[in-house]
Design an enzyme around this catalytic site. Structure first.
Site, PDB file in Angstrom:
ATOM      1  N   ILE A  16       0.848  -1.208   0.000  1.00 16.00           N
ATOM      2  CA  ILE A  16       0.000   0.000   0.000  1.00 16.00           C
ATOM      3  C   ILE A  16       0.878   1.251   0.000  1.00 16.00           C
ATOM      4  O   ILE A  16       0.633   2.203  -0.750  1.00 16.00           O
ATOM      5  CB  ILE A  16      -0.953   0.015   1.226  1.00 16.00           C
ATOM      6  CG1 ILE A  16      -1.813  -1.246   1.254  1.00 16.00           C
ATOM      7  CG2 ILE A  16      -1.840   1.266   1.199  1.00 16.00           C
ATOM      8  CD1 ILE A  16      -2.615  -1.435   2.542  1.00 16.00           C
ATOM      9  N   PHE A  37      12.530  -2.782   5.091  1.00 20.64           N
ATOM     10  CA  PHE A  37      12.533  -3.797   4.028  1.00 20.64           C
ATOM     11  C   PHE A  37      12.383  -5.220   4.581  1.00 20.64           C
ATOM     12  O   PHE A  37      12.827  -6.176   3.961  1.00 20.64           O
ATOM     13  CB  PHE A  37      13.783  -3.658   3.132  1.00 20.64           C
ATOM     14  CG  PHE A  37      13.764  -2.365   2.366  1.00 20.64           C
ATOM     15  CD1 PHE A  37      13.114  -2.273   1.144  1.00 20.64           C
ATOM     16  CD2 PHE A  37      14.338  -1.201   2.896  1.00 20.64           C
ATOM     17  CE1 PHE A  37      13.041  -1.065   0.461  1.00 20.64           C
ATOM     18  CE2 PHE A  37      14.274   0.006   2.220  1.00 20.64           C
ATOM     19  CZ  PHE A  37      13.625   0.078   0.992  1.00 20.64           C
ATOM     20  N   ALA A  38      11.732  -5.344   5.719  1.00 21.11           N
ATOM     21  CA  ALA A  38      11.429  -6.679   6.264  1.00 21.11           C
ATOM     22  C   ALA A  38      10.460  -7.365   5.305  1.00 21.11           C
ATOM     23  O   ALA A  38      10.663  -8.513   4.912  1.00 21.11           O
ATOM     24  CB  ALA A  38      10.826  -6.566   7.654  1.00 21.11           C
ATOM     25  N   THR A  39       9.411  -6.652   4.936  1.00 14.78           N
ATOM     26  CA  THR A  39       8.494  -7.187   3.916  1.00 14.78           C
ATOM     27  C   THR A  39       8.359  -6.207   2.752  1.00 14.78           C
ATOM     28  O   THR A  39       7.852  -6.576   1.700  1.00 14.78           O
ATOM     29  CB  THR A  39       7.097  -7.478   4.515  1.00 14.78           C
ATOM     30  OG1 THR A  39       6.637  -6.312   5.195  1.00 14.78           O
ATOM     31  CG2 THR A  39       7.144  -8.646   5.479  1.00 14.78           C
ATOM     32  N   ASP A  60      14.374   0.808  11.009  1.00 10.80           N
ATOM     33  CA  ASP A  60      13.293   0.156  11.730  1.00 10.80           C
ATOM     34  C   ASP A  60      12.525   1.241  12.485  1.00 10.80           C
ATOM     35  O   ASP A  60      13.129   1.996  13.248  1.00 10.80           O
ATOM     36  CB  ASP A  60      13.972  -0.819  12.710  1.00 10.80           C
ATOM     37  CG  ASP A  60      12.995  -1.725  13.392  1.00 10.80           C
ATOM     38  OD1 ASP A  60      11.808  -1.357  13.477  1.00 10.80           O
ATOM     39  OD2 ASP A  60      13.430  -2.793  13.852  1.00 10.80           O
ATOM     40  N   SER A 124      -6.648  -1.522  11.147  1.00 16.16           N
ATOM     41  CA  SER A 124      -7.130  -2.700  10.428  1.00 16.16           C
ATOM     42  C   SER A 124      -8.549  -3.062  10.845  1.00 16.16           C
ATOM     43  O   SER A 124      -8.888  -3.014  12.035  1.00 16.16           O
ATOM     44  CB  SER A 124      -6.203  -3.878  10.731  1.00 16.16           C
ATOM     45  OG  SER A 124      -6.810  -5.086  10.331  1.00 16.16           O
ATOM     46  N   TYR A 148      -1.813 -10.153  15.512  1.00 17.13           N
ATOM     47  CA  TYR A 148      -1.737  -9.043  14.551  1.00 17.13           C
ATOM     48  C   TYR A 148      -2.846  -8.022  14.816  1.00 17.13           C
ATOM     49  O   TYR A 148      -2.593  -6.811  14.890  1.00 17.13           O
ATOM     50  CB  TYR A 148      -1.839  -9.579  13.107  1.00 17.13           C
ATOM     51  CG  TYR A 148      -2.117  -8.481  12.104  1.00 17.13           C
ATOM     52  CD1 TYR A 148      -1.120  -7.581  11.746  1.00 17.13           C
ATOM     53  CD2 TYR A 148      -3.387  -8.325  11.547  1.00 17.13           C
ATOM     54  CE1 TYR A 148      -1.384  -6.543  10.853  1.00 17.13           C
ATOM     55  CE2 TYR A 148      -3.659  -7.295  10.661  1.00 17.13           C
ATOM     56  CZ  TYR A 148      -2.651  -6.408  10.305  1.00 17.13           C
ATOM     57  OH  TYR A 148      -2.919  -5.386   9.439  1.00 17.13           O
ATOM     58  N   ARG A 216     -16.020 -10.786   1.539  1.00 22.67           N
ATOM     59  CA  ARG A 216     -15.052  -9.804   2.016  1.00 22.67           C
ATOM     60  C   ARG A 216     -15.296  -8.473   1.320  1.00 22.67           C
ATOM     61  O   ARG A 216     -15.673  -8.423   0.152  1.00 22.67           O
ATOM     62  CB  ARG A 216     -13.616 -10.262   1.702  1.00 22.67           C
ATOM     63  CG  ARG A 216     -13.129 -11.433   2.539  1.00 22.67           C
ATOM     64  CD  ARG A 216     -12.971 -11.032   4.000  1.00 22.67           C
ATOM     65  NE  ARG A 216     -12.526 -12.121   4.863  1.00 22.67           N
ATOM     66  CZ  ARG A 216     -13.337 -12.985   5.456  1.00 22.67           C
ATOM     67  NH1 ARG A 216     -14.639 -12.937   5.266  1.00 22.67           N
ATOM     68  NH2 ARG A 216     -12.842 -13.920   6.251  1.00 22.67           N
ATOM     69  N   GLY A 270     -12.056 -18.536  13.855  1.00 15.12           N
ATOM     70  CA  GLY A 270     -11.794 -17.121  14.099  1.00 15.12           C
ATOM     71  C   GLY A 270     -11.951 -16.244  12.872  1.00 15.12           C
ATOM     72  O   GLY A 270     -11.636 -15.062  12.892  1.00 15.12           O
TER      73      GLY A 270
HETATM   74  N1  UDP Z   1      -9.496 -17.628   1.201  1.00 17.42           N
HETATM   75  C1  UDP Z   1      -9.733 -18.750   0.435  1.00 17.42           C
HETATM   76  N2  UDP Z   1      -8.657 -19.487   0.038  1.00 17.42           N
HETATM   77  C2  UDP Z   1      -7.382 -19.169   0.367  1.00 17.42           C
HETATM   78  C3  UDP Z   1      -7.143 -18.020   1.136  1.00 17.42           C
HETATM   79  C4  UDP Z   1      -8.227 -17.268   1.544  1.00 17.42           C
HETATM   80  O1  UDP Z   1     -10.874 -19.078   0.115  1.00 17.42           O
HETATM   81  O2  UDP Z   1      -6.464 -19.933  -0.018  1.00 17.42           O
HETATM   82  C5  UDP Z   1     -10.651 -16.821   1.657  1.00 17.42           C
HETATM   83  C6  UDP Z   1     -10.737 -16.679   3.174  1.00 17.42           C
HETATM   84  O3  UDP Z   1     -11.520 -17.714   3.730  1.00 17.42           O
HETATM   85  C7  UDP Z   1     -11.413 -15.331   3.344  1.00 17.42           C
HETATM   86  C8  UDP Z   1     -11.005 -14.550   2.090  1.00 17.42           C
HETATM   87  O4  UDP Z   1     -10.489 -15.514   1.175  1.00 17.42           O
HETATM   88  O5  UDP Z   1     -12.803 -15.477   3.342  1.00 17.42           O
HETATM   89  C9  UDP Z   1      -9.985 -13.479   2.355  1.00 17.42           C
HETATM   90  O6  UDP Z   1      -8.880 -14.052   2.986  1.00 17.42           O
HETATM   91  P1  UDP Z   1      -7.578 -13.204   3.266  1.00 17.42           P
HETATM   92  O7  UDP Z   1      -6.627 -14.084   3.995  1.00 17.42           O
HETATM   93  O8  UDP Z   1      -7.136 -12.559   2.007  1.00 17.42           O
HETATM   94  O9  UDP Z   1      -8.129 -12.028   4.196  1.00 17.42           O
HETATM   95  P2  UDP Z   1      -8.881 -12.062   5.614  1.00 17.42           P
HETATM   96  O10 UDP Z   1      -9.243 -13.491   5.938  1.00 17.42           O
HETATM   97  O11 UDP Z   1      -7.905 -11.487   6.568  1.00 17.42           O
HETATM   98  O12 UDP Z   1     -10.101 -11.228   5.429  1.00 17.42           O
END
Ligand code: UDP
Length: 332
Positions: A16, A37-39, A60, A124, A148, A216, A270
């Protein structure tokens, strides 16, 4: 952005951050990037690397004595430097605390001592955990589900308290599922776009979590960048704003747009079934609205698919191994 003469972007070499810096430089601003530049990757700044208005420092953010000097004469700070992703935050909580909490307080202090006129914090949507309220407003219950999410929320608390205590003009933006060209794919498993695009390039099936009906609020990076700029240009401070696309899209819809075979993998504990930002507050208060439709954003991703040529190709087995601790610690 005309309002500021000297801008710091922490994490400016990240996904971003790189897009934000590119836009700021193109609009004629002087920008200092602080990134360890860690990620972050130099490629994220490749298009502007020779621009005389850009300075990049490898540091850092948690190293206060070192970064303090970079804030002299600075009038605006965008704080994006952070460690991301769920699984490694379970493995390395201390590293996450240092980068995301100690890092934030160090940047806040440096900004305060420099007397900056605006500080924009990158928060976030993960702070909402599994929300009851859909679309989710800024006032919803806070329920971080993994380290996180905790660290990003603590950073936000510090930022808002620096506004309250020291009158530092802070705005916090809670970002929902950001995607766009150059989205990070190396390192750990995460962010569905990178996973699926690499699978598509390799001719492998998309690993859909559960039934794929979960949705999402996928928000395109250029809209995120505009929100950062709108927040900086506004006189409003001490406020939190959700930044979302105005919609929510299922994984099955994403699969239809990307086109390819599917394999289903286990639903993860979760994880919310839906993330969907209530964006009324930002629409009303900042001069901002989302512009990129999901179908157009996905098309841009497909047009840029070559970027994911070197990304890891995940399959059910490697995902199951990588996410073992997710199930272990986040399960009931
Ligand atoms: N997802 C998926 N397959 C994957 C990785 C993620 O279907 O291999 C789905 C995951 O269940 C979620 C959505 O994609 O509903 C977004 O996942 P991401 O890890 O990008 O973001 P976050 O879970 O943090 O919203």
């Amino acid at each position: 952005m005309k309002k500021y003469s000297n801008i710091v972007v922490t994490g400016g070499a990240g996904f971003i951050g790189g897009h934000l810096v590119e836009r700021l430089i193109k609009e004629g601003n002087r920008v200092t990037v602080i990134d360890n530049f860690a990620t972050g990757r130099p490629e994220n700044l490749a298009a502007i690397k020779d621009n005389k208005s850009l300075s990049v420092f490898n540091a850092d953010v948690a190293d206060f004595p070192k970064i303090k000097a970079y804030f002299e004469g600075v009038d605006c700070v965008f704080h994006l430097a952070a460690l991301a992703d769920i699984v490694p935050s379970i493995w390395r909580p201390l590293d996450y605390h240092r980068a995301n909490v100690d890092g934030t307080i160090a940047v806040l202090e440096a900004a305060r001592l420099a007397g900056v006129s605006k500080f924009v914090y990158t928060a976030s949507s993960s702070c909402y955990g599994i929300p009851d309220e859909i679309p989710t407003a800024e006032s919803a219950i806070i329920m971080p589900m993994y380290p996180y999410a905790v660290t990003k929320y603590l950073g936000e608390q510090y930022a808002l308290n620096w506004n309250k205590i020291y009158k530092l003009p802070v705005t916090s933006l809670r970002l929902f599922n950001v995607y766009g060209p150059r989205a990070r794919t190396t390192g750990t498993y995460g962010a569905v776009f990178g996973v699926f695009l690499a699978q598509k390039l390799a001719g492998k099936p998309f690993t859909v979590v559960g039934d794929g009906l979960q949705t999402r609020d996928f928000t395109f990076v250029s809209d995120i960048v505009s929100a950062f700029i709108a927040a900086a240009e506004s006189d409003i401070s001490g406020e939190i704003f959700n930044v979302g696309s105005g919609g929510t899209y299922s994984i099955n819809t994403l699969v239809e747009l990307l086109k390819g075979e599917v394999t289903h993998i286990k639903k993860r504990p979760g994880e919310p079934d839906c993330t969907f930002a209530n964006i009324d507050k930002i629409l009303k208060n900042l001069d901002w609205k989302p512009n990129v439709k999901f179908t157009d954003g996905v098309k841009i991703m497909l047009d840029n698919i070559e970027h994911w040529k070197t990304a890891p190709i995940w399959d059910e087995k490697s995902i199951s191994k990588e996410t073992a601790d997710w199930f272990k610690y986040l399960g009931k």
